[in-house]
Design an enzyme around this catalytic site. Sequence first.
Site, PDB file in Angstrom:
ATOM      1  N   TYR A  54       0.471  -1.070  -0.006  1.00 18.63           N
ATOM      2  CA  TYR A  54       0.044   0.158   0.036  1.00 18.63           C
ATOM      3  C   TYR A  54       0.692   1.525   0.082  1.00 18.63           C
ATOM      4  CZ  TYR A  54      -3.709  -3.120   1.696  1.00 18.63           C
ATOM      5  OH  TYR A  54      -4.733  -4.182   1.385  1.00 18.63           O
ATOM      6  N   GLN A 177      -8.088 -13.367   3.291  1.00 20.24           N
ATOM      7  CA  GLN A 177      -9.019 -12.149   3.032  1.00 20.24           C
ATOM      8  C   GLN A 177      -9.687 -11.275   1.240  1.00 20.24           C
ATOM      9  OE1 GLN A 177      -7.700  -7.902   3.516  1.00 20.24           O
ATOM     10  NE2 GLN A 177      -6.729  -8.688   5.473  1.00 20.24           N
TER      11      GLN A 177
END
Length: 336
Positions: A54, A177
């Site tokens: 990220y 996830q």
Amino acid sequence: MEFRYLGNSGLKISAITYGNWLTHGSQVENEVATQCVRAALDAGISSFDTADVYANTAAETVLGEALAGERRESLEIFTKVYWPTGPGGKNDTGLSRKHIMESINGSLKRLQTDYVDLYQAHRFDVETPLEETMQAFADVVRQGKALYIGVSEWTADQIRQGAALAKELGFQLISSQPQYSMLWRVIEGEVVPTSEELGISQIVWSPMAQGVLSGKYLPGQPPPAGSRATDEKGGANNIKRFMRDDVLSAVQDLRPIAEDAGLTMPQLAVAWTLQNPNVAAALVGASRPEQVHDNVKAAGVRLEPELMARIDAALAGVVVDDPGITAQQTPATRVV
């Protein structure tokens, strides 16, 4: 706040987990990002999810700084490994032993912690033997650098293979996830049943379908200025699959349902994902602190079967539920 066990483990996490993809270190200034993290803590959120990729590691740094000074034992910090980081060299990606070992050390430094509670394989690496990957994860756990291991966007077969190797190596996979929302239900056919069998929970991302389920995008109209659909740093590309008039029209039909439930549209979207018993937590991000306070009200909400049926009727024809799509999340080659 509601707290739920993560998989077949003794670890409890907050049902609303704060995630900083597409925000920290990228779309949101660091000061505002810190305010959002403080708002999450004030709202009772104890679980925080990030990844080294990220903003090319900047998101981990921002989160680490925002959580500095908090009692570490009261937090659950999650991060991930797979995608390219740094200069993107030949070994700066994937799930090789080299990349995993170097990545966990970098993540811990940026997060200002000695360990993460959950370390996740951000995708399945087709170019590294799964035995090598799982042995590296086993060693990360034994070194005390991660307490638990999970995966992200793995198929049911990949999860099954990984879980079997983990068991042989003396640890367990406890989480998956995937993307999951009212509009995106591809995990229901295969991933969820397999996970239930193996004692694995879902930590779902994009429960609001990149913000589409907030209802702010209207059919036949341009997206609001400053919204994710106008963000050229990545947000617009990620949301475009939902930006069709038929989808946006169906989402508007959810508005009276939310009102009857006494919820905002975002709260309804998040609460819907939490009705699935295999979902331990829904990841929510924020670009403003007040968004955190709104979303957290979805925790502990029970949607009655009649209301769930109305949601299905409203979205009939626009839901994506092909379980084969999960396999498309596996990169055909290691990304560099």
